[in-house]
Design a protein around this motif. Structure first.
Motif, PDB file in Angstrom:
ATOM      1  N   ARG A   1       3.904  15.382   9.177  1.00 48.60           N
ATOM      2  CA  ARG A   1       2.531  15.795   8.905  1.00 48.60           C
ATOM      3  C   ARG A   1       2.057  15.278   7.558  1.00 48.60           C
ATOM      4  N   SER A   2       2.917  15.293   6.565  1.00 53.10           N
ATOM      5  CA  SER A   2       2.531  14.758   5.249  1.00 53.10           C
ATOM      6  C   SER A   2       2.305  13.243   5.325  1.00 53.10           C
ATOM      7  N   PHE A   3       3.069  12.579   6.208  1.00 51.43           N
ATOM      8  CA  PHE A   3       2.860  11.137   6.382  1.00 51.43           C
ATOM      9  C   PHE A   3       1.492  10.871   6.988  1.00 51.43           C
ATOM     10  N   LEU A   4       1.128  11.637   8.012  1.00 53.13           N
ATOM     11  CA  LEU A   4      -0.140  11.402   8.705  1.00 53.13           C
ATOM     12  C   LEU A   4      -1.345  11.838   7.880  1.00 53.13           C
ATOM     13  N   THR A   5      -1.192  12.859   7.062  1.00 58.72           N
ATOM     14  CA  THR A   5      -2.336  13.415   6.344  1.00 58.72           C
ATOM     15  C   THR A   5      -2.430  12.973   4.885  1.00 58.72           C
ATOM     16  N   ILE A   6      -1.350  12.460   4.316  1.00 62.18           N
ATOM     17  CA  ILE A   6      -1.358  12.068   2.900  1.00 62.18           C
ATOM     18  C   ILE A   6      -1.054  10.579   2.734  1.00 62.18           C
ATOM     19  N   THR A   7       0.144  10.170   3.150  1.00 66.16           N
ATOM     20  CA  THR A   7       0.578   8.794   2.902  1.00 66.16           C
ATOM     21  C   THR A   7      -0.257   7.781   3.673  1.00 66.16           C
ATOM     22  N   LEU A   8      -0.453   8.026   4.954  1.00 68.27           N
ATOM     23  CA  LEU A   8      -1.178   7.063   5.787  1.00 68.27           C
ATOM     24  C   LEU A   8      -2.625   6.875   5.337  1.00 68.27           C
TER      25      LEU A   8
ATOM     26  N   ALA B   1       0.829  -1.206   0.000  1.00 70.35           N
ATOM     27  CA  ALA B   1       0.000   0.000   0.000  1.00 70.35           C
ATOM     28  C   ALA B   1       0.861   1.252   0.000  1.00 70.35           C
ATOM     29  N   PHE B   2       1.932   1.246   0.761  1.00 70.71           N
ATOM     30  CA  PHE B   2       2.842   2.398   0.773  1.00 70.71           C
ATOM     31  C   PHE B   2       3.551   2.547  -0.571  1.00 70.71           C
ATOM     32  N   GLU B   3       3.899   1.431  -1.193  1.00 69.21           N
ATOM     33  CA  GLU B   3       4.548   1.505  -2.502  1.00 69.21           C
ATOM     34  C   GLU B   3       3.604   2.041  -3.564  1.00 69.21           C
ATOM     35  N   ALA B   4       2.301   1.778  -3.406  1.00 70.36           N
ATOM     36  CA  ALA B   4       1.317   2.250  -4.386  1.00 70.36           C
ATOM     37  C   ALA B   4       0.986   3.725  -4.204  1.00 70.36           C
ATOM     38  N   ALA B   5       1.252   4.263  -3.028  1.00 70.77           N
ATOM     39  CA  ALA B   5       0.984   5.689  -2.791  1.00 70.77           C
ATOM     40  C   ALA B   5       1.956   6.539  -3.611  1.00 70.77           C
ATOM     41  N   ASP B   6       1.437   7.519  -4.315  1.00 75.75           N
ATOM     42  CA  ASP B   6       2.256   8.353  -5.201  1.00 75.75           C
ATOM     43  C   ASP B   6       3.190   9.228  -4.363  1.00 75.75           C
ATOM     44  N   PRO B   7       4.504   9.048  -4.449  1.00 79.48           N
ATOM     45  CA  PRO B   7       5.431   9.867  -3.651  1.00 79.48           C
ATOM     46  C   PRO B   7       5.456  11.333  -4.070  1.00 79.48           C
ATOM     47  N   ARG B   8       4.935  11.628  -5.276  1.00 81.88           N
ATOM     48  CA  ARG B   8       4.924  13.030  -5.725  1.00 81.88           C
ATOM     49  C   ARG B   8       3.999  13.882  -4.868  1.00 81.88           C
ATOM     50  N   LEU B   9       3.011  13.254  -4.259  1.00 81.51           N
ATOM     51  CA  LEU B   9       2.111  14.009  -3.389  1.00 81.51           C
ATOM     52  C   LEU B   9       2.845  14.530  -2.156  1.00 81.51           C
ATOM     53  N   THR B  10       3.655  13.666  -1.539  1.00 86.45           N
ATOM     54  CA  THR B  10       4.418  14.113  -0.375  1.00 86.45           C
ATOM     55  C   THR B  10       5.523  15.088  -0.777  1.00 86.45           C
ATOM     56  N   GLU B  11       6.078  14.900  -1.971  1.00 78.28           N
ATOM     57  CA  GLU B  11       7.092  15.843  -2.455  1.00 78.28           C
ATOM     58  C   GLU B  11       6.481  17.222  -2.671  1.00 78.28           C
ATOM     59  N   ALA B  12       5.267  17.255  -3.213  1.00 82.32           N
ATOM     60  CA  ALA B  12       4.588  18.546  -3.402  1.00 82.32           C
ATOM     61  C   ALA B  12       4.293  19.190  -2.053  1.00 82.32           C
ATOM     62  N   ALA B  13       3.863  18.377  -1.085  1.00 89.03           N
ATOM     63  CA  ALA B  13       3.592  18.926   0.254  1.00 89.03           C
ATOM     64  C   ALA B  13       4.874  19.451   0.886  1.00 89.03           C
ATOM     65  N   SER B  14       5.972  18.733   0.680  1.00 88.23           N
ATOM     66  CA  SER B  14       7.251  19.184   1.236  1.00 88.23           C
ATOM     67  C   SER B  14       7.691  20.507   0.618  1.00 88.23           C
ATOM     68  N   SER B  15       7.438  20.673  -0.686  1.00 88.39           N
ATOM     69  CA  SER B  15       7.809  21.932  -1.345  1.00 88.39           C
ATOM     70  C   SER B  15       6.993  23.109  -0.827  1.00 88.39           C
ATOM     71  N   LEU B  16       5.829  22.806  -0.242  1.00 87.68           N
ATOM     72  CA  LEU B  16       4.985  23.852   0.334  1.00 87.68           C
ATOM     73  C   LEU B  16       5.276  24.085   1.819  1.00 87.68           C
ATOM     74  N   GLY B  17       6.301  23.405   2.315  1.00 85.54           N
ATOM     75  CA  GLY B  17       6.709  23.618   3.693  1.00 85.54           C
ATOM     76  C   GLY B  17       6.030  22.726   4.717  1.00 85.54           C
ATOM     77  N   VAL B  18       5.357  21.689   4.256  1.00 87.37           N
ATOM     78  CA  VAL B  18       4.702  20.765   5.189  1.00 87.37           C
ATOM     79  C   VAL B  18       5.751  19.827   5.778  1.00 87.37           C
ATOM     80  N   PRO B  19       5.812  19.691   7.102  1.00 90.86           N
ATOM     81  CA  PRO B  19       6.794  18.788   7.705  1.00 90.86           C
ATOM     82  C   PRO B  19       6.565  17.344   7.269  1.00 90.86           C
ATOM     83  N   PRO B  20       7.623  16.532   7.213  1.00 89.78           N
ATOM     84  CA  PRO B  20       7.474  15.135   6.770  1.00 89.78           C
ATOM     85  C   PRO B  20       6.483  14.336   7.615  1.00 89.78           C
TER      86      PRO B  20
END
Length: 258
Positions: free
Chosen positions: A152-159, A131-150
């Motif tokens: 928080r992006s894990f809890l709100t996007i990846t998880l 399931a983690f491998e299927a999650a698009d990593p570009r979403l967390t990369e975009a969140a990181s570029s907007l200043g979202v801490p890792p």
């Protein structure tokens, strides 16, 4: 049944278990208790390992992958014996836990939960990793570029995206914990009211004269619990996938709602 105080009320007639004997009810309730505790303790570890195996690029990931899946291919009796050596009262880990926290695993229901958790670990980690491998990593990369801490992006996007896989792992793990036998009987033995879970109770009844009938009743109860869990998991998974939009075609997911 010795275990959590207050669980004896679960054996009342409202559960529909009044047609079973007291020993049979104890085995069923103990199995549910062991499986629930094992899964609750196992799940955070499985999520962490699944994420590491999915995103870790080091060569050491192969070694970790082998260790995680070792209980799946190793004889359960060997796993139980290793647990006894490590978590027994005189073991390097068990002695410390006993002296410092008063926590005993060997020949206790807590040991049955530990054995079930270890044996179920590969079955829980595998779907979570996928399931983690299927999650698009570009979403967390975009969140990181907007200043979202890792974190928080894990809890709100990846998880949230991995929730269907996590649920599948939970169901597989619960079913495995419910039916665990080899490592359990080696680590904590077969003690009535303490470590005699559903599988051990069936084995005991089959080895006793006239035990075929009670063993069949316990087997039917185990089948009903497993089928009910699978149906519930399928329903919840479909609801979650629908709410997350994972059932939509990839093109529509990428465009978002109109």
């Amino acid at each position: 049944m010795t275990g959590w105080p207050g669980l004896d009320w679960m054996g009342m007639d409202w559960m529909g278990l009044d047609w079973l004997g007291a020993a049979e009810r104890d085995a069923i309730l103990l199995s549910l208790q062991v499986a629930s505790v094992a899964l609750a303790c196992l799940l955070p570890v499985a999520v962490m390992l699944g994420w590491i195996l999915a995103r870790w690029k080091s060569e050491a990931r192969v070694v970790l992958d082998v260790i995680v899946h070792l209980p799946l291919v190793m004889p359960p009796v060997v796993t139980g014996f290793l647990l006894l050596l490590a978590f027994g009262r005189k073991g390097p880990i068990g002695a410390v836990l006993d002296q410092v926290f008063g926590l005993v695993f060997a020949f206790r229901w807590t040991g049955a939960a530990l054995a079930a958790a270890v044996m179920a670990l590969p079955l829980v980690v595998r779907p979570i990793r996928l399931a983690f491998e299927a999650a698009d990593p570009r979403l967390t990369e975009a969140a990181s570029s907007l200043g979202v801490p890792p974190w928080r992006s894990f809890l709100t996007i990846t998880l949230p995206l991995a929730l269907p896989g996590i649920l599948a792992g939970m169901i597989l793990g619960f079913a495995k914990c419910l039916g665990e036998f080899g490592a359990t009987v080696t680590f904590v033995s077969n003690i009535p009211g303490e470590t005699r879970t559903l599988s051990l109770a069936i084995q005991t009844l089959l080895s006793a004269p006239g035990g075929d009938g009670p063993a069949l009743r316990l087997a039917l109860v185990g089948i009903v619990i497993a089928v009910a869990a699978l149906i519930l998991a399928e329903i919840v998974t479909r609801i979650m996938r629908r709410r997350l939009g994972l059932d939509l075609p990839r093109s529509r997911r990428s465009r978002g709602p109109a």
